[in-house]
Design a protein around this motif. Sequence first.
Motif, PDB file in Angstrom:
ATOM      1  N   VAL A  94      -5.944  89.938  47.172  1.00  0.00           N
ATOM      2  CA  VAL A  94      -5.599  90.373  45.873  1.00  0.00           C
ATOM      3  C   VAL A  94      -4.850  91.386  45.741  1.00  0.00           C
ATOM      4  CG1 VAL A  94      -8.783  90.620  45.826  1.00  0.00           C
ATOM      5  CG2 VAL A  94      -7.332  92.565  46.918  1.00  0.00           C
ATOM      6  N   TRP A 118     -13.955  94.806  46.275  1.00  0.00           N
ATOM      7  CA  TRP A 118     -12.939  95.489  44.521  1.00  0.00           C
ATOM      8  C   TRP A 118     -12.934  96.532  45.227  1.00  0.00           C
ATOM      9  CZ3 TRP A 118      -9.695  90.470  42.527  1.00  0.00           C
ATOM     10  CH2 TRP A 118      -8.490  91.267  42.264  1.00  0.00           C
ATOM     11  N   TYR A 131      -5.698  87.579  42.005  1.00  0.00           N
ATOM     12  CA  TYR A 131      -6.660  87.098  43.325  1.00  0.00           C
ATOM     13  C   TYR A 131      -6.056  85.499  43.592  1.00  0.00           C
ATOM     14  CZ  TYR A 131     -10.384  85.536  40.881  1.00  0.00           C
ATOM     15  OH  TYR A 131     -11.850  84.727  40.106  1.00  0.00           O
TER      16      TYR A 131
END
Length: 799
Positions: free
Chosen positions: A36, A69, A31
Amino acid sequence: MRALFIFFLLLPGIVLGKVRHPVRDSGSLLYSRGTVIGPVFYSDTATLHEIEAAHELANYLTLVSGREWPAMIESEDRFGRGIYIGDTDAARYAGAIIASPESLAKSKSVERIKLGQRFRITVEDDRIFLDGATVESTVFAVNYFLQDSLGIRWFVPGELGEHIPQYERVRLLRGSKVIQPSFFNRVLLSNRDADDLQQWTRHNLLNQSRWNMNHNLHQIVTSEFFETKPEWFSLHGDKRIPTKGGRGPNPNLANSEVARFVASEAKHFFAQSRGAEIFSISITDNVRFDESSDTLNIVMPFEYFRNRPNYSDLVFGFSNIVAEDIWPLDVNGKIVFEDVPHSAMDKHLGALAYYWAEEVPSFPVHPRIIPYLTSDRGQWFSDVYREEDKALIKAWCSAGPEIVGTWDYYEGAPYFVPRNFTEIVGESIPFLYDSGVRAFYAEGRALWGFDAPRLWLAAQLLMDAEQDSDELMDEFYSSYFSEAELPMRAFYETTEAVWMGQPGPPVWLKYYLMPSQAELFPMEVWEILEEKLSEAEELADTPKVKERVALVRSEFEFSLAMCKVYYLWKKAFDERSPESQTELESARDALHLIAPPSVLRAFRMKENLLEGTELDFVIKTFDVNRYLLSERFIEPLVDGDETGVGPLPFVGAKLRDGWSSSSFHNESFNFTRVPLSHPRGNMAANIAGASYFNLFDWLPVESGQHLLAEMRFRGKVSPGSRIKMSLRWMDEEGNVFESEKFAEIPVGDYEEWRLLTEGSVSPPGAAWVLFGLSIQEQMPGDFLEIDSIEVIESTSLNN
């Protein structure tokens, strides 16, 4: 960590111990500020543990990166960017699966166990694959990635122990590596059912469950067979004794019919429990073995190891018969596989090399037996014990088993003083690995304020025994205590110096449940520790470090308070004055303000140290109504005791006048009667070299009776030894009451005659009182000489 490398997978810029911001111009981008690598993916057939690991990985990546995430089921796009957990379609297509279930099933015996712990980490341009040979090792892969690639650490359970660095960007070198843990089974601590400890275990790549090797014969040869098969049970005197739970006597190990029955039960277990690898045939947690001629012919003439009789030929001769009934051997000691039941083909038997069976037997051990070497390596403070133990480990690893395990003792509680031995951990675990040991279990309940360094170090070395212990300790102190690193390191190193420099010989679980452990920490040591801890408190300026130091402070205060009670208890015993008794009670009150009863129960010190030695009885007048017991040793307790009773005749001997004994057979034990220059013509009983010696007598009583037990004695009691006198009650139906009164002789040299006194009142419903004398772990030079023992009934107790 130890690995079979295809390419190194490193996190450039991160140095373990002092984590730095990883900045690199090349490598796969995990990332950065604007992007990412992609979500965390798992298969639509993933297990609950794999799904939990995927979401946990995503959560930690969020914390490290500061970016949300996601974690989700993998899409149909086999080339999608992201991190793939376990046996996904993308991983299979990329050839990143370490082992299919089919290949794992085809692996044989030890190789399958070894492979089951193995995992792989693969980094491509825009994908990362974390996969293990089993679900458990896939979870290991995730946690290894978090440690190795992101520098995350879990030093103690819960959020308090988390060390989570944060970076602007992370790049990883492309490549793949396979990681093989050093030990196939890695288990620490006994209370792993606690949620935060389960997480700590998982994060530090430890196994959640130990292999099946604990005491188990009592659950195979149960008392239900006693009526039809009495010969299966141990003969004691002229009676066969049935098994009575895990601490009852062992079955008759010299009877081959018992061995064949145990083998049949093992075969049934393997047939019914296909996923189980190991069946335990370990002896009970007891040293009562059969005393028939068949057994005595095997164990006699007695040889001794660590002051205990060596029964290894009996125990492992029995174990070999069980094993060979399942896995027959040819003349060269090789397994004849065509005669092995299919369900047992790759299985093993667990067997503790425990207490009277620690020594290697005089013959080879069957390859499918996994002996677990039980040893308290905290005693490696002794050079002699350390070298003896190392020789024993090497001998077992050359004795024939395919796998050797070890059972260590990493207790925090119920020890109330720091039991810190990172030096021993750093030496013993690599030695075990280098010698060939591949399974490790350490029992214990942690006091994390005191025990964190050695437990975290042990976890790291069990995963990779070739790491540098000094570097790991540097990382622990710098990352866990940060700005308070230096004084906290000095604090722990001081406690370790005390443990490593302790006087006296090594003894298995030395000081366990013994108040005399306080002798290790005199007040001058506490003053040094206070200075270092106060300095750390001044330096701590971040919330988490303050909380970590506070955890140590809380255990420090409890330990110090316990030791102060001990010191004043000794003083009260010596002075026998109202003033010293008052001081003692004040110290007890202070302790109870720090630790409620629920905490104190964990340390199992409810006897005289915490609840009163009844010292006030010796400064009061006790009016004698009658003597329930008056023993002056004018007549022998057992034949031969005028000249000395050696270890075997006394154990289990029938004594006169209602006396009974329960004692451990040990080489140094000696019981004699010696004449005294006394107007009554008394003889004194002299006891030395006892490991566990108990002398007791049941006396009839009524509810509400005032009783006083007195023993007139002289002798020597060393730290790590214990001599106590007790009163315990039973009703007419034979139910033993929980309440029990103790009086104990503090550590010291008693050249003049002294009185040990305990007073109490018979509780409602009491019909009998048990007077007991217990002696544990007398050190060289220790002895107890008893002039008289009396239990007195009184009509009144006057100030």
